[in-house]
Design a protein around this motif. Sequence first.
Motif, short mmCIF file in Angstrom:
data_model
loop_
_atom_site.label_atom_id
_atom_site.label_comp_id
_atom_site.label_asym_id
_atom_site.label_seq_id
_atom_site.Cartn_x
_atom_site.Cartn_y
_atom_site.Cartn_z
N GLU A 29 5.32 15.85 2.54
CA GLU A 29 4.03 15.17 2.63
C GLU A 29 3.23 15.26 1.34
OE1 GLU A 29 4.72 17.40 5.52
OE2 GLU A 29 3.70 16.45 7.21
N LYS A 30 3.09 16.48 0.80
CA LYS A 30 2.31 16.65 -0.43
C LYS A 30 2.84 17.83 -1.23
CE LYS A 30 -2.14 14.52 0.59
NZ LYS A 30 -3.61 14.69 0.51
N LYS A 37 0.81 -1.21 0.00
CA LYS A 37 0.00 0.00 0.00
C LYS A 37 0.85 1.27 0.00
CE LYS A 37 -3.97 -2.11 2.35
NZ LYS A 37 -4.87 -2.04 3.53
N ARG A 38 2.14 1.12 0.16
CA ARG A 38 3.02 2.29 0.25
C ARG A 38 3.50 2.78 -1.12
NH1 ARG A 38 2.27 4.50 5.27
NH2 ARG A 38 2.18 2.82 6.80
N ASP A 39 3.32 1.98 -2.14
CA ASP A 39 3.80 2.34 -3.49
C ASP A 39 5.27 2.73 -3.47
OD1 ASP A 39 1.30 1.87 -4.65
OD2 ASP A 39 0.62 3.89 -4.22
N LEU A 50 15.50 4.12 12.35
CA LEU A 50 15.01 5.30 11.65
C LEU A 50 13.49 5.40 11.75
CD1 LEU A 50 17.16 5.19 8.38
CD2 LEU A 50 17.67 6.26 10.58
N ASP A 51 13.01 6.63 11.90
CA ASP A 51 11.59 6.91 12.01
C ASP A 51 11.24 7.97 10.96
OD1 ASP A 51 8.99 7.59 12.71
OD2 ASP A 51 9.36 7.43 14.86
N VAL A 52 10.41 7.60 9.99
CA VAL A 52 10.10 8.48 8.87
C VAL A 52 9.37 9.74 9.31
CG1 VAL A 52 7.84 7.54 8.27
CG2 VAL A 52 9.32 8.43 6.46
N ARG A 53 8.82 9.76 10.53
CA ARG A 53 8.10 10.94 11.00
C ARG A 53 9.01 12.15 11.16
NH1 ARG A 53 5.13 8.43 16.12
NH2 ARG A 53 7.21 7.50 16.27
N GLU A 54 10.32 11.95 11.14
CA GLU A 54 11.22 13.10 11.20
C GLU A 54 11.14 13.94 9.93
OE1 GLU A 54 15.62 11.94 9.83
OE2 GLU A 54 14.93 10.71 11.49
N MET A 55 10.53 13.38 8.88
CA MET A 55 10.41 14.11 7.62
C MET A 55 9.11 14.92 7.54
SD MET A 55 13.25 13.30 6.36
CE MET A 55 13.07 14.12 4.78
N GLU A 56 8.30 14.89 8.59
CA GLU A 56 7.07 15.68 8.59
C GLU A 56 7.38 17.17 8.52
OE1 GLU A 56 4.09 12.76 11.19
OE2 GLU A 56 5.09 14.45 12.15
N LYS A 57 6.52 17.89 7.83
CA LYS A 57 6.59 19.35 7.71
C LYS A 57 7.89 19.82 7.05
CE LYS A 57 3.67 19.90 11.80
NZ LYS A 57 2.47 19.88 10.97
N LEU A 116 4.18 7.65 2.67
CA LEU A 116 4.97 7.16 3.81
C LEU A 116 4.61 7.82 5.12
CD1 LEU A 116 8.49 7.09 2.09
CD2 LEU A 116 6.83 5.23 2.28
N LEU A 117 3.97 9.00 5.06
CA LEU A 117 3.61 9.73 6.27
C LEU A 117 2.10 9.71 6.47
CD1 LEU A 117 6.13 12.67 5.77
CD2 LEU A 117 6.20 10.98 7.61
N GLY A 118 1.50 10.84 6.73
CA GLY A 118 0.05 10.91 6.91
C GLY A 118 -0.40 10.39 8.26
N GLU A 119 -1.67 9.99 8.31
CA GLU A 119 -2.25 9.51 9.57
C GLU A 119 -1.71 8.14 9.96
OE1 GLU A 119 -6.46 9.55 9.13
OE2 GLU A 119 -6.60 11.73 8.97
N ASN A 120 -1.23 7.39 9.00
CA ASN A 120 -0.70 6.05 9.28
C ASN A 120 0.72 5.96 8.70
OD1 ASN A 120 -0.49 3.32 9.97
ND2 ASN A 120 -1.36 2.65 8.02
N PRO A 121 1.70 6.55 9.39
CA PRO A 121 3.06 6.59 8.84
C PRO A 121 3.73 5.21 8.85
CG PRO A 121 3.04 7.46 11.08
CD PRO A 121 1.61 7.23 10.70
N LEU A 122 4.72 5.08 8.01
CA LEU A 122 5.51 3.87 7.98
C LEU A 122 6.16 3.66 9.35
CD1 LEU A 122 6.74 1.62 6.05
CD2 LEU A 122 8.72 3.15 5.84
#
Length: 226
Positions: free
Chosen positions: A207-208, A134-136, A196-203, A167-173
């Motif tokens: 994201e989009k 589902k991550r494409d 590694l935690d992909v949430r460090e790439m937020e903002k 990879l991010l969003g409401e259900n991050p990797l």
Amino acid sequence: MGKYSIRHDKSEAGGGYLADGKVALGLTIGLLSAVLLIVLLGGKLADLDFNSLVDITPILISILVAGASTFLAARALSEQGQAREAATDPVLVAHFGQREDARDVITLNVTNVGAGAAIKVELDVEEPDDDLMKRDLFVNVFVKHHIFSVIPQNRSVQFSLGFGWDLLGENPLPPFSVTLRYEDLAGGRYRSDFTLDVREMEKLSAEKSPEMRMVDALEKIAKNSG
């Protein structure tokens, strides 16, 4: 940036004892101890008088000074060797990044931040508990990769993982671990472990993209008008 853990170990490929002078130090101390024992026994310690002790005192002091000098010299050689090694040691780190030509694409990078080339680099990425279909993903980095022959100093290997909104969003990797095994040009072996935690790439504009925001807005308008 997000949380991550690093463990960096190094093991030598043999010859370490000779390189840092430990063998030479041990042999010297052993020889000095033998000489000291011969001096004491040869003089029949039990029969020594005060004058005899005075006579051999300079010899004993000389032996102690020689031993201390040898120890200090070996320590200095060891520290110099370690400094030379540190000046040529490769250090590989695993981290997230963004494509220069597409900031909305999140990448997994392996970068050599050390002072020498890393050779025979093995990359092992643990697959997280997630539905990767589902991550494409552009590149499935969780499949064992072939060994890299060399990663030079200040150079990176970059894998395009996928779009930030996948990879991010409401259900991050979920977070995942990365293990790097490699060698330096002298045959020293290294290992680095990262989480590694992909949430460090937020903002970070990952994201989009503006185009995707426009597409979402048009889809919502189409749904509401229907």
